[in-house]
Structures are given as structure tokens and as C-alpha cells.
Design a protein around this motif. Structure first.
Motif, short mmCIF file in Angstrom:
data_model
loop_
_atom_site.label_atom_id
_atom_site.label_comp_id
_atom_site.label_asym_id
_atom_site.label_seq_id
_atom_site.Cartn_x
_atom_site.Cartn_y
_atom_site.Cartn_z
N GLU A 92 26.17 -11.98 51.01
CA GLU A 92 27.44 -11.44 50.54
C GLU A 92 27.32 -9.96 50.16
O GLU A 92 27.70 -9.56 49.06
N SER B 203 28.00 -7.36 52.70
CA SER B 203 28.48 -6.61 53.87
C SER B 203 29.09 -5.27 53.48
O SER B 203 28.93 -4.27 54.20
N GLU B 204 29.81 -5.21 52.34
CA GLU B 204 30.42 -3.94 51.91
C GLU B 204 29.34 -2.91 51.60
O GLU B 204 29.47 -1.73 51.95
N ASN C 69 29.49 -8.12 47.41
CA ASN C 69 30.85 -7.68 47.76
C ASN C 69 31.80 -7.69 46.57
O ASN C 69 32.73 -6.88 46.50
N ARG D 293 36.70 0.59 46.72
CA ARG D 293 35.52 0.91 47.51
C ARG D 293 35.23 2.40 47.34
O ARG D 293 36.10 3.24 47.58
#
Length: 629
Positions: A328, A330-331, A358, A365
Motif C-alpha cells: 500500500e 503506490s503514492e 497511501n 499529495r
């Protein structure tokens, strides 16, 4: 009582997702008696031939007659026969069945004699890993007795066991078994669909293992399985001998596991040292969540082969980017990619990546600029680490030339303010630590951080006045619950005046906000009692994801310093036994001098209407003691 219980479920020991029916029937050789429970009446024993018809293997009985085996199993002697059930014979292909029951009959006789042993063998004698010599050329029959109670004969499941006859014993199995004379390596070498695997085995020098004595299970990836992998990834693994060996060893189990013994919920250990999780999707077994078993139970002299149509790639053969695809984070990986740091995460550099999960970015972001790039560099630690070897106080060096500290708590393992949120994944060259927040590298001592933040100008002046500045500048492990300017403003004016006019009491109150150990927010799950430098305990707790100290919420947590951590609080904490006291001795001249110097840095607080009288009075006392500025 002679009662037999039958559990009807999906084939191949895959009980999940299917209707189950429990039926009760008399065991062969017993019958019911009117008015009695169970099946109490024992029938006289018959020879093996007649017993075959009683136990549900009439087809074996028929073929015994047709192949001229009948006289032998009706006559004297002591035999064991593993008799295929009627359904087992019916499941054979028409071509195979026709070749067995042709007019010649010799093939059928040989096949049946391969199902026989020239002695009585009961279930208790069927030990795991044993081999029995069959009555056909003494060729071996492999027995596996698994911990879950399943017994297999050349990977055919034992359905009904220990049916005694006058001249031996009958066991009913769910398959027609065949002779095996080839090793696992021979199967790999001769099967067209395993051409890519064959080349990989040769390149990794595993040929000798797969043809050696022992009992292994090979989950053999087909050519199709290799073709599903991205070409760049496949070429990298095939060109890296260590990664390739790990990949292949991840497909080899340490023992022979027939399909009947591979049941949902099982964890199987591979030769690589990792495990594979077995599940169930409808009527199909899954490996690591995927229904990939294409062909099963190809028996070899040294184990068993199951064909799989997808590669099972272990973490040890992956890059950091490949590891992240199944986590978890990916960001975070997108941020590292945008910052131009991909080369550190895909090459042969030994590093450990601290990747925020994430959830950290659910609200916003961050923009990737030069500052963010520098921060991300400090999330990459030099050397490939394992969390189980980290220790409290350990220092880690980052690619951004920062030094990070390790904190080990009862309920968490943290690196600065970021705590490890999942088991680390160790790849070919890098290790992935998923962490619960963006890491904040320390910059400057506690005093440096407080002085640089205008919210703490009153606190800085108070620390200087109380003579505590030197202490908070030295190396150490401090936790400071730092009252903001607003916290001082919120105090009653008279109490604030008294506090600022009494150096001893001021030092005591300030020390009550400090502890001589580092406590980051990730260390707080329920209640932590922290001994303050004043001597009393601070009660630190977590409520609704917000840290509280003595039931007061922390406005901002985890402001990291090289010698500690700062948590901003919106009120001045008071010890339980603290009461307003009369003004004590005058502050010593050095403290007044420090306060005089600090006042120039605290103009914002001096302009505040509530704090102005306090500063005026303190400055007046400085003039009296020093004769003016």
C-alpha cells in the motif's frame, strides 16, 4: 459399532465453497440389527475377490476376473490390494481404458498387480515417505501420510481403509495408479510445455537436485507462465544467477505434496525458505491467492510435479519498485519516480526504502520540488536492512546525508517520527519498510528548533530565564511538551506574573514539561506514564488519533530535534500538587541577562497586551540589578 461416516465435498480436498453432506452407512463386513443402534452385527470374512464387490470396487473385481487375476486373489496367501473405486476407473480416458482391457489382457493384469503388495499392510503401517514393493516387477509404490490424516498411494487418496479378507486386506483409492520410473528432472527435460523452465534449471545448476534422491514437490511454471511476466523483469531475473535460483527454489517444496494433501488454509515451505499460502476460490485451490494449478500429480521417483500457469516470484528476486506493487505504498513510489530517484530503487544499490503508506496522502499529495526531493532522499537509507535486527538508539545514514535514529517501543518500531506499519519486504538489493507517515529528519537541537519557531518565543524566554537553555542544547534524549505563546496567554494574569517572577518555580514548571527520554507519537497506543525532569509523572495517551498529555490535546506532535522531540501544547501543564506560590527569591543575575537577550527575539510576545506587563516588570528588575542597559 461398525458405522462409517462419509464426508462428501469438492474433489481434491477443497472443502470451501461447496455443499457438504454427511452420510452414515455400515462399514463393509457389518450390518444393522432391527432395534439396535449402529451396525453391531459382524459378517463372516470373505476372500479379497469377494470383498472387492462389498467395498464399492466392483469394477476392480470385474477386471480381476477378466485379467485372470481372480484365482490368485481367491486363493491362499496374504495380499494387500489398493483397489481403485468404480469412479476411478470411469474417469480414465477411453484410450487408456481401451489399452488396458484389450483382448491381450496382459497390460490389465500388470496394472492390477502394480496395485498389490505381497503381504498384509494396514493403515498403521502406511507411514509417511515409505515405499512398498508392488507385485509387478517389485516397482515401488509411494506412501504419504500427511499430518491432516490424509493418506495417499502414488498420490491417489485412500477412501476406505483396512477392509479385512481371509487372505489379506483391501484399501479403496480414488485413482488408478501407474508405475513411475522417471525423476523430476526427467519430466522437466521431456515435457514440451516446460521448455523455458528447462533452460532456467540448467542455467541455475539445479539439475542435480531435481534428479537426486529425496522427496520434493516442483510447482513447474509452464512456458505460458514465463510469457506473462513483463519482458524487462524476466530478462533481469534470467540474467541474475542469484535471483534466478531464488525464483526456482520458490517453486520447490521441501517434501512431496500430492494435490489431495494441499488443502485450503495450508502454508507450505519452499526450498528458498519462504512460504506459499493455499486458499480456495470456489472449487479451485489457490496459491498466494491465485488459482494457477493447471495439471497436478505427475508422479516422479523423487517427488511430484504440479504444472502452474503463473510464475510465483519471491520478494528476494524483486526490485524495490516491484515489491511496492503489492504493497500500500503506490503514492510514495509515484513521488520517488517524479523526483527522479528511480535509479536508486531499481538498480543493484543496497538500500532500505522508508515508504509512507497511501493513507498518508489521502487528504493532499505533496508537490515534488527540490525540497521534496531532498526529503525523499532522506527516506532512502544506505545499506539493506532488516527490521528484526534494528535496535534502540541505532543511527542510520540516508542518501541525503542525514542521520536517523531508531526507537524501539513496546508496541512499535520507529525511525524518527515514522513507525513501521507492515512487515518489511526484502528484495534482491533493497528492503521496503512501509511507514505510517512522512519522515521528518531532525535539524538542530531542541533549543534551535524552539528558537526558529515564532510560536514558542515566550517559552524560549522562559527557558533562558530559568537557566535551562544549556541543558536543552546539549546531546541527549529529551521529550518536550512545548507550550505555545497562546498557552501562556491563557494563564490568569496574576498566576502568570508570579510564575515569571520566580525563577525556581518557573524552572520546576518547565521541567514538568520535559522528560529525559524520547517519546514519539507512534509509541503511544493507550496510556504511557512518562517521568518528567521535575519528578512527577506525565500521562500520555492517544484519543481519536490525537496525543493527549495529562488529558490536554497536543496541537502538533513529533517536531524532531537532534537531541529529542517536541510536541506543541496549547496550555501550560501543572503538576497535581502544584499551587500558586508567593513570590520567592529574585532571579539570579545570569538568568536576568539571558532573559534580557531573549527579549529582543520575543517582540511578538511583548506586543501582546497580556504579556506586555510581564515583560515590562522583568525588564524593570533587570534595570534595578544592572543599573540600566
Amino acid at each position: 459399532m461398525g458405522v462409517q461416516y462419509s464426508l462428501l465435498a469438492c474433489a481434491g480436498a477443497k472443502p470451501l465453497g461447496n455443499r457438504q453432506v454427511i452420510s452414515y452407512e455400515c462399514c463393509p463386513g457389518y450390518e444393522k440389527v432391527p432395534g439396535e443402534k449402529g451396525c453391531p452385527a459382524a459378517l463372516p470374512l470373505s476372500n479379497i475377490y469377494e470383498t472387492l464387490g462389498v467395498v464399492g470396487s466392483a469394477t476392480t473385481q470385474l477386471y480381476s476376473d477378466r485379467s485372470n487375476l481372480r484365482p490368485e486373489i481367491e486363493g491362499p496367501g496374504t495380499f494387500t490390494i489398493f483397489a481403485p473405486s468404480n469412479e476411478a476407473w470411469a474417469s480414465l480416458s477411453a484410450e487408456t481404458l481401451d489399452s488396458l482391457v484389450s483382448n491381450v489382457n496382459i497390460e490389465l493384469l500388470n496394472a492390477l498387480r502394480y496395485h498389490m503388495v505381497n503381504k498384509r499392510v494396514l493403515t498403521d503401517d502406511l507411514k509417511h515417505g515409505t515405499t512398498l514393493n508392488s507385485m509387478y516387477q517389485n516397482l515401488p509404490i509411494q506412501i504419504h501420510h500427511y499430518p491432516n490424516g490424509i493418506v495417499t498411494v502414488n498420490c491417489a487418496r485412500l477412501l476406505k481403509a483396512d477392509h479385512h479378507a481371509t487372505n489379506g486386506v483391501v484399501h479403496v483409492i480414488d485413482k488408478v495408479i501407474s508405475t513411475t520410473t522417471n525423476s523430476i528432472q526427467h519430466i522437466v527435460e521431456t515435457e514440451e510445455s516446460l521448455e523455458t523452465l528447462r533452460a532456467a534449471v540448467a542455467a541455475s545448476d539445479l539439475n542435480s537436485l531435481l534428479e537426486s534422491e529425496g522427496q520434493y514437490t516442483l510447482l513447474a511454471p509452464t512456458n505460458e507462465a514465463f510469457e506473462k511476466i513483463p519482458r524487462e523483469m524476466l530478462n533481469r531475473i534470467l540474467g541474475d544467477p542469484e535471483a534466478l535460483r531464488d525464483l526456482l527454489n520458490h517453486h520447490i517444496l521441501k517434501s512431496a505434496m500430492c494435490a489431495e494433501a494441499i488443502i485450503a488454509g495450508l502454508t507450505m515451505e519452499t526450498l528458498e525458505g519462504t512460504t506459499l499460502d493455499v486458499g480456495c476460490s470456489g472449487e479451485e485451490l489457490t496459491l498466494n491467492g491465485k488459482p494457477i494449478i493447471a495439471n497436478k500429480d505427475i508422479l516422479a521417483t523423487n517427488g511430484v510435479v504440479h504444472f502452474v500457469n503463473e510464475l510465483l516470484i519471491p520478494d528476494s528476486a524483486k526490485t524495490l519498485f516491484e515489491l511496492a506493487q503489492e504493497s500500500e505504498v503506490s503514492e510514495s513510489m509515484n513521488l520517488f519516480r517524479q523526483a527522479g530517484l528511480s535509479s536508486h530503487l531499481t538498480g543493484s544499490e543496497r538500500v532500505t526504502l522508508l515508504a509512507p503508506v497511501n493513507e498518508v496522502f489521502k487528504d493532499k499529495r505533496p508537490t515534488v520540488d527540490s525540497n521534496m526531493r531532498n526529503l525523499l532522499l532522506n527516506h532512502i537509507v544506505k545499506d539493506q536492512l532488516s527490521s528484526k535486527y534494528l535496535y534502540h538508539g541505532q543511527k542510520l545514514q540516508t542518501l541525503g546525508d542525514k542521520e536517523l535514529r531508531v526507537f524501539v517501543y513496546r508496541n512499535n518500531l520507529c525511525i524518527e517520527n515514522a513507525c513501521i506499519a507492515a512487515h518489511d519486504k526484502r528484495g534482491r538489493f533493497g528492503t521496503l519498510f512501509s511507514v505510517d507517515k512522512m519522515l521528518t529528519p531532525p535539524s538542530g537541537s531542541v533549543m534551535d528548533v524552539l528558537k526558529a519557531d515564532h510560536r514558542f518565543s515566550t517559552l524560549v524566554a522562559a527557558i533562558q530565564s530559568a537557566g535551562l537553555m544549556e541543558n536543552l542544547n546539549r546531546p541527549g534524549t529529551f521529550t518536550v511538551f512545548a507550550p505555545t505563546n497562546e498557552a501562556f496567554q491563557a494563564m490568569p494574569q496574576g498566576e502568570l506574573n508570579k510564575l515569571m517572577g520566580n525563577a525556581k518555580e518557573l524552572a520546576s514548571i518547565l521541567k514538568f514539561h520535559m522528560a529525559d527520554e524520547i517519546l514519539v507519537s507512534g509509541a503511544v497506543s493507550a496510556l504511557v506514564r512518562l517521568k518528567s525532569m521535575q519528578g512527577d509523572k506525565l500521562e500520555v495517551s492517544m484519543k481519536n488519533h490525537v496525543i493527549h498529555v495529562n488529558k490536554e490535546p497536543v496541537a502538533e506532535s513529533d517536531i524532531m530535534a537532534t537531541n529529542g522531540v517536541i510536541h506543541a501544547v496549547s496550555s501550560v501543564l501543572q503538576p497535581q500538587a502544584s499551587r500558586p506560590q508567593e513570590r520567592g527569591d529574585e532571579p539570579a543575575d545570569p538568568a536576568l541577562e539571558i532573559f534580557k537577550q531573549a527579549s529582543a527575539l520575543s517582540k511578538v510576545s511583548q506586543r501582546n497586551p497580556r504579556l506586555a506587563p510581564v515583560y515590562s516588570r522583568l525588564l524593570a528588575r533587570m534595570k534595578e540589578n544592572s543599573g540600566g542597559f
